[in-house]
Design a protein around this motif. Structure first.
Motif, PDB file in Angstrom:
ATOM      1  N   ALA A 438       0.837  -1.209   0.000  1.00  0.00           N
ATOM      2  CA  ALA A 438       0.000   0.000   0.000  1.00  0.00           C
ATOM      3  C   ALA A 438       0.867   1.252   0.000  1.00  0.00           C
ATOM      4  O   ALA A 438       0.593   2.222  -0.730  1.00  0.00           O
ATOM      5  CB  ALA A 438      -0.927  -0.017   1.208  1.00  0.00           C
ATOM      6  N   ILE A 439       1.921   1.246   0.812  1.00  0.00           N
ATOM      7  CA  ILE A 439       2.835   2.398   0.877  1.00  0.00           C
ATOM      8  C   ILE A 439       3.577   2.556  -0.447  1.00  0.00           C
ATOM      9  O   ILE A 439       3.713   3.670  -0.970  1.00  0.00           O
ATOM     10  CB  ILE A 439       3.811   2.243   2.059  1.00  0.00           C
ATOM     11  CG1 ILE A 439       3.044   2.374   3.385  1.00  0.00           C
ATOM     12  CG2 ILE A 439       4.946   3.259   1.978  1.00  0.00           C
ATOM     13  CD1 ILE A 439       3.853   2.037   4.624  1.00  0.00           C
ATOM     14  N   ASP A 473       8.245  -0.539  10.032  1.00  0.00           N
ATOM     15  CA  ASP A 473       8.391   0.856  10.417  1.00  0.00           C
ATOM     16  C   ASP A 473       7.896   1.723   9.259  1.00  0.00           C
ATOM     17  O   ASP A 473       8.511   1.774   8.199  1.00  0.00           O
ATOM     18  CB  ASP A 473       9.868   1.146  10.712  1.00  0.00           C
ATOM     19  CG  ASP A 473      10.123   2.548  11.231  1.00  0.00           C
ATOM     20  OD1 ASP A 473       9.469   3.492  10.745  1.00  0.00           O
ATOM     21  OD2 ASP A 473      10.990   2.715  12.110  1.00  0.00           O
ATOM     22  N   ASP A 474       6.756   2.393   9.462  1.00  0.00           N
ATOM     23  CA  ASP A 474       6.163   3.209   8.396  1.00  0.00           C
ATOM     24  C   ASP A 474       7.145   4.219   7.811  1.00  0.00           C
ATOM     25  O   ASP A 474       7.224   4.402   6.592  1.00  0.00           O
ATOM     26  CB  ASP A 474       4.942   3.968   8.919  1.00  0.00           C
ATOM     27  CG  ASP A 474       3.679   3.117   8.970  1.00  0.00           C
ATOM     28  OD1 ASP A 474       3.711   1.974   8.475  1.00  0.00           O
ATOM     29  OD2 ASP A 474       2.660   3.599   9.512  1.00  0.00           O
ATOM     30  N   PHE A 475       7.899   4.903   8.688  1.00  0.00           N
ATOM     31  CA  PHE A 475       8.802   5.947   8.205  1.00  0.00           C
ATOM     32  C   PHE A 475       9.901   5.359   7.320  1.00  0.00           C
ATOM     33  O   PHE A 475      10.212   5.898   6.256  1.00  0.00           O
ATOM     34  CB  PHE A 475       9.411   6.710   9.388  1.00  0.00           C
ATOM     35  CG  PHE A 475      10.079   7.999   8.979  1.00  0.00           C
ATOM     36  CD1 PHE A 475       9.322   9.114   8.656  1.00  0.00           C
ATOM     37  CD2 PHE A 475      11.457   8.094   8.903  1.00  0.00           C
ATOM     38  CE1 PHE A 475       9.932  10.310   8.264  1.00  0.00           C
ATOM     39  CE2 PHE A 475      12.067   9.269   8.522  1.00  0.00           C
ATOM     40  CZ  PHE A 475      11.310  10.385   8.203  1.00  0.00           C
ATOM     41  N   LYS A 476      10.469   4.232   7.766  1.00  0.00           N
ATOM     42  CA  LYS A 476      11.505   3.578   6.949  1.00  0.00           C
ATOM     43  C   LYS A 476      10.932   3.083   5.626  1.00  0.00           C
ATOM     44  O   LYS A 476      11.568   3.197   4.572  1.00  0.00           O
ATOM     45  CB  LYS A 476      12.112   2.392   7.717  1.00  0.00           C
ATOM     46  CG  LYS A 476      13.053   2.791   8.835  1.00  0.00           C
ATOM     47  CD  LYS A 476      13.637   1.554   9.506  1.00  0.00           C
ATOM     48  CE  LYS A 476      14.562   1.942  10.660  1.00  0.00           C
ATOM     49  NZ  LYS A 476      15.073   0.736  11.376  1.00  0.00           N
ATOM     50  N   GLU A 477       9.714   2.542   5.686  1.00  0.00           N
ATOM     51  CA  GLU A 477       9.095   1.979   4.477  1.00  0.00           C
ATOM     52  C   GLU A 477       8.816   3.052   3.428  1.00  0.00           C
ATOM     53  O   GLU A 477       9.102   2.880   2.247  1.00  0.00           O
ATOM     54  CB  GLU A 477       7.790   1.252   4.834  1.00  0.00           C
ATOM     55  CG  GLU A 477       7.964  -0.001   5.680  1.00  0.00           C
ATOM     56  CD  GLU A 477       8.648  -1.147   4.937  1.00  0.00           C
ATOM     57  OE1 GLU A 477       8.629  -1.152   3.687  1.00  0.00           O
ATOM     58  OE2 GLU A 477       9.197  -2.025   5.619  1.00  0.00           O
ATOM     59  N   VAL A 478       8.256   4.170   3.854  1.00  0.00           N
ATOM     60  CA  VAL A 478       7.920   5.218   2.886  1.00  0.00           C
ATOM     61  C   VAL A 478       9.176   5.901   2.362  1.00  0.00           C
ATOM     62  O   VAL A 478       9.264   6.265   1.177  1.00  0.00           O
ATOM     63  CB  VAL A 478       6.922   6.240   3.498  1.00  0.00           C
ATOM     64  CG1 VAL A 478       7.568   7.129   4.540  1.00  0.00           C
ATOM     65  CG2 VAL A 478       6.280   7.081   2.401  1.00  0.00           C
ATOM     66  N   LYS A 479      10.167   6.046   3.222  1.00  0.00           N
ATOM     67  CA  LYS A 479      11.439   6.657   2.785  1.00  0.00           C
ATOM     68  C   LYS A 479      12.131   5.779   1.754  1.00  0.00           C
ATOM     69  O   LYS A 479      12.611   6.254   0.708  1.00  0.00           O
ATOM     70  CB  LYS A 479      12.341   6.874   4.009  1.00  0.00           C
ATOM     71  CG  LYS A 479      13.517   7.818   3.762  1.00  0.00           C
ATOM     72  CD  LYS A 479      14.205   8.152   5.088  1.00  0.00           C
ATOM     73  CE  LYS A 479      15.305   9.175   4.842  1.00  0.00           C
ATOM     74  NZ  LYS A 479      15.980   9.563   6.110  1.00  0.00           N
ATOM     75  N   GLU A 480      12.159   4.479   2.044  1.00  0.00           N
ATOM     76  CA  GLU A 480      12.775   3.519   1.114  1.00  0.00           C
ATOM     77  C   GLU A 480      12.022   3.479  -0.210  1.00  0.00           C
ATOM     78  O   GLU A 480      12.634   3.468  -1.287  1.00  0.00           O
ATOM     79  CB  GLU A 480      12.790   2.135   1.749  1.00  0.00           C
ATOM     80  CG  GLU A 480      13.482   1.059   0.901  1.00  0.00           C
ATOM     81  CD  GLU A 480      13.451  -0.301   1.568  1.00  0.00           C
ATOM     82  OE1 GLU A 480      13.366  -1.298   0.812  1.00  0.00           O
ATOM     83  OE2 GLU A 480      13.516  -0.370   2.811  1.00  0.00           O
TER      84      GLU A 480
END
Length: 487
Positions: A438-439, A473-480
């Motif tokens: 989804a991200i 980790d949402d932040f790591k996932e969206v950044k990646e």
């Protein structure tokens, strides 16, 4: 070791069988942890009844049992103490066992639906910057001055709370800021603690799976203020209609803060940008990197608390201007393609609405808002269609996905969110069960200057499904995902 009668001091006893003038080791409410000469407190929980495990605790070596109902078979040499309420008894026993550590601290409790973690964490950081030894008990972590301990609940069990407070005493900690949840209050986890003050942030739809009605949820929060001593302060947000309710029966000094109403501490938002906002507090202007009306309220509560506790006002304003956002609370990242990604813990309708209102107020109008959001399993189901409605109404595109499904099927949770989508917004909605996918999809849909909001999990670094936690980790996932867009 402790004398049993000493740790029972202040507990309302219905009956005693055996000797209370005996030495005991530790106190437990989990029979599996009981060892020789320990005290076992039988608690009636939401999932199981500790009274079923009294015999097991005795077989493991318990020297004393505290319970609401005496067992049919009582073993010689074991002291059985009957009480009206085991939760209240445990709270007082735990405080006594650790020599009432909260009495040696300026302990401030923060309660409300949203803002607890931000206010408590930033107060901790501000007082640290001001040169004090400080403690923190929050959703994210427990800090004993510089030492960090993992947090397992918003408000830990009473034994863990008092154990941490005792460590704070040993380290010479002067101030402690503690998140206080409605669950924690209802289960008497804060009973027996000596609060120097309490802060009320706001109240909105949450935890109705547990409290059943909004009135019960509100009245549970109110208990924290009802039980404050005269020497304490009660600081409330009176822009929230429930603020004055919190003050109705308190003996503490009543103090208010607001952005819109007349209050003891007043604030005003003068300018908003994606990089921060300009605030006016007590006729002084300051720039903060924390964005949104909700953060203006949080910072006003922090300023008021620091002033009440004796810090110098101008110094407090300077320190507030240096504060940075708490992990998972409007935490943002801008990719090389100029796509903004925001990760926020918003997991209630009100929190989600506040975050999307903040984003929309900062838009120029040419960019799209793409929201990724889910709802937790085995929790309040009534908020799911409401959150589905808010997300689809206030975003250009929304992807419904898994949050922490726990024991529920993600597809069922998503369907209940979809039920809140108005027909005119249905073409905005995608449903993708896999949160990682989804991200990734949100990132692929975005073009330069678009804004992606990933809501619901914030600081959490795991996803829980059927009792199993996996790293996420949402932040790591969206950044990646954004960094890999063109690879």
């Amino acid at each position: 070791m402790k004398l049993l009668k000493d740790i029972l001091y202040g507990v309302s006893l219905s009956a005693v069988s055996g000797n209370t003038n005996v030495m005991v080791n530790h106190v437990h409410f989990d029979s599996r942890k009981v060892e020789m000469d320990d005290v076992f407190v039988a608690i009636r929980g939401t999932l199981t009844d500790g009274h079923k495990y009294i015999q097991k605790a005795v077989e493991s070596g318990a020297k004393a049992v505290v319970c609401e109902e005496l067992p049919e078979i009582m073993v010689n040499g074991v002291t059985y103490v009957k009480v009206v309420d085991s939760n209240s008894a445990l709270a007082i026993i735990a405080s006594n066992y650790f020599d009432n550590p909260s009495k040696n601290l300026k302990l401030v409790g923060i309660t409300g639906t949203n803002g607890k973690t931000t206010v408590s964490t930033l107060l901790y950081r501000l007082f640290k910057k001001a040169g004090y030894k400080v403690g923190l008990v929050s959703t994210i972590k427990v800090m004993v001055d510089e030492k960090e301990y993992k947090a397992t609940h918003t408000t830990p069990d009473v034994i863990t709370i008092n154990e941490h407070l005792a460590k704070m005493n040993e380290e010479g900690v002067e101030y402690c800021f503690m998140e206080v949840s409605s669950h924690g209050i209802h289960q008497k986890r804060t009973k027996g603690l000596h609060f120097a003050g309490a802060i009320f942030t706001n109240l909105s739809h949450d935890h109705l799976d547990y409290h059943k009605t909004f009135a019960a949820y509100r009245d549970t929060k109110k208990i924290l203020f009802d039980e404050l001593p005269k020497s304490a302060f009660a600081l409330v947000n009176i822009d929230d209609k429930n603020g004055l309710v919190m003050l109705q029966n308190t003996k503490a000094k009543k103090i208010t803060y607001a952005l819109k109403s007349y209050a003891d501490y007043r604030g005003q938002i003068l300018e908003k940008q994606f990089t921060g906002q300009l605030l006016k507090i007590d006729d002084n202007e300051l720039w903060t990197r924390l964005i949104g009306d909700f953060n203006a309220y949080n910072l006003l509560a922090i300023y008021a608390t620091a002033d009440i506790l004796g810090l110098e006002r101008i110094e407090v304003l300077r320190l507030i201007s240096e504060l940075e956002t708490v992990d998972g609370r409007f935490q943002y990242f801008i990719s090389k393609e100029k796509i903004k990604a925001i990760v926020d813990y918003a997991h209630t309708p009100d929190a989600l609405k506040n975050v999307l209102m903040t984003i929309n107020a900062l838009r120029t109008g040419n960019e799209n808002v793409i929201t990724v959001v889910g709802c937790g399993g085995d929790r309040d189901k009534s908020k799911r269609p409401v959150m589905g409605h808010i997300a689809s109404e206030m975003s250009n595109q929304v992807i419904f996905t898994s949050d922490n499904p726990r024991g529920e099927a993600p597809s069922t949770i998503i369907q209940e969110m979809e039920a809140g989508v108005e027909p005119q917004n249905s073409n905005k909605v995608l449903s993708i069960e896999d949160r990682k996918q989804a991200i990734k999809t949100a990132c692929k849909l975005a073009v330069p200057n678009d804004i992606i909001l990933v809501a619901g999990k914030g600081h959490e670094t795991y996803q829980e499904t059927n009792g199993v936690r996996v790293d996420f980790d949402d932040f790591k996932e969206v950044k990646e995902a954004l960094n890999n867009l063109n690879k």
